[in-house]
Design an enzyme around this catalytic site. Structure first.
Site, short mmCIF file in Angstrom:
data_model
loop_
_atom_site.label_atom_id
_atom_site.label_comp_id
_atom_site.label_asym_id
_atom_site.label_seq_id
_atom_site.Cartn_x
_atom_site.Cartn_y
_atom_site.Cartn_z
N SER A 43 25.16 45.89 29.82
CA SER A 43 24.32 44.70 29.73
C SER A 43 23.97 44.20 31.13
O SER A 43 23.35 44.92 31.90
CB SER A 43 25.03 43.64 28.89
OG SER A 43 24.15 42.60 28.55
N ASP A 95 18.88 47.41 19.24
CA ASP A 95 19.24 46.35 20.18
C ASP A 95 17.98 45.84 20.87
O ASP A 95 17.26 46.59 21.53
CB ASP A 95 20.24 46.88 21.21
CG ASP A 95 20.85 45.79 22.06
OD1 ASP A 95 20.40 44.63 21.99
OD2 ASP A 95 21.80 46.10 22.81
#
Length: 172
Positions: A43, A95
């Site tokens: 991330s 995602d």
């Protein structure tokens, strides 16, 4: 500006800081010992690792970056070409964050602004929420448990047959 392109300001600042703090050590291991440098992150960390890879790539040829759910942190053909030579991003199914580019988010806002059929549906949904909220703390009156009504009926019939119609011998 960042390496011939543009990058997320906060992540670029962090990548430059890491280059100052760790760059000499990383370069030493790559040049003196011949190590391959592999940067890994998830991330936000993947975004920083990708930008750090762009900073180090001109000086370290054996460098790779593996990012998990890397957000879109860079733009500009020169920077993207540099990053393509050493970075891989792994994205799980649908995602949304790694796929959210400035262009895709801008297009989403345009579509949402043009969509007007939601007002009636929102009103109906809100009325449903309000009506459920009104009864949330209201006392709940329950009927007798299953079989109790039949038991009472049998008791009344039994009392009527024995001549004790007004008498209740027990309550269930």
């Amino acid at each position: 500006p960042f390496c011939g392109g543009w990058a997320h300001a906060g992540m670029a600042r962090t990548a430059r800081w890491l280059e100052i703090q760790l760059g000499p050590c990383i370069l030493h291991f790559a040049e003196v010992f011949g190590y391959e440098v592999v940067l890994v992150g998830h991330s936000l960390g993947a975004g920083v690792a990708a930008l750090l890879a762009a900073l180090l790539r001109p000086r370290i040829q054996r460098l790779r970056c593996i990012g998990f759910a890397t957000p879109s942190v860079a733009s500009g053909e020169m920077l993207l070409t540099l990053m393509r030579s050493c970075c891989v991003s792994v994205v799980l199914r649908n995602d949304a964050i790694p796929r959210a580019t400035l262009e895709s988010v801008s297009r989403l806002f345009d579509e949402l602004a043009a969509f007007t059929d939601w007002k009636e549906e929102l009103q109906a949904d809100w009325q449903g929420v309000v009506s459920r909220a009104k009864t949330l703390w209201a006392p709940h009156l329950r009927g007798p448990p299953p079989g109790v009504e039949a038991s009472r009926r049998r008791q009344v019939e039994s009392n009527a047959a024995s001549g004790d119609a007004g008498k209740v011998s027990h309550a269930v």
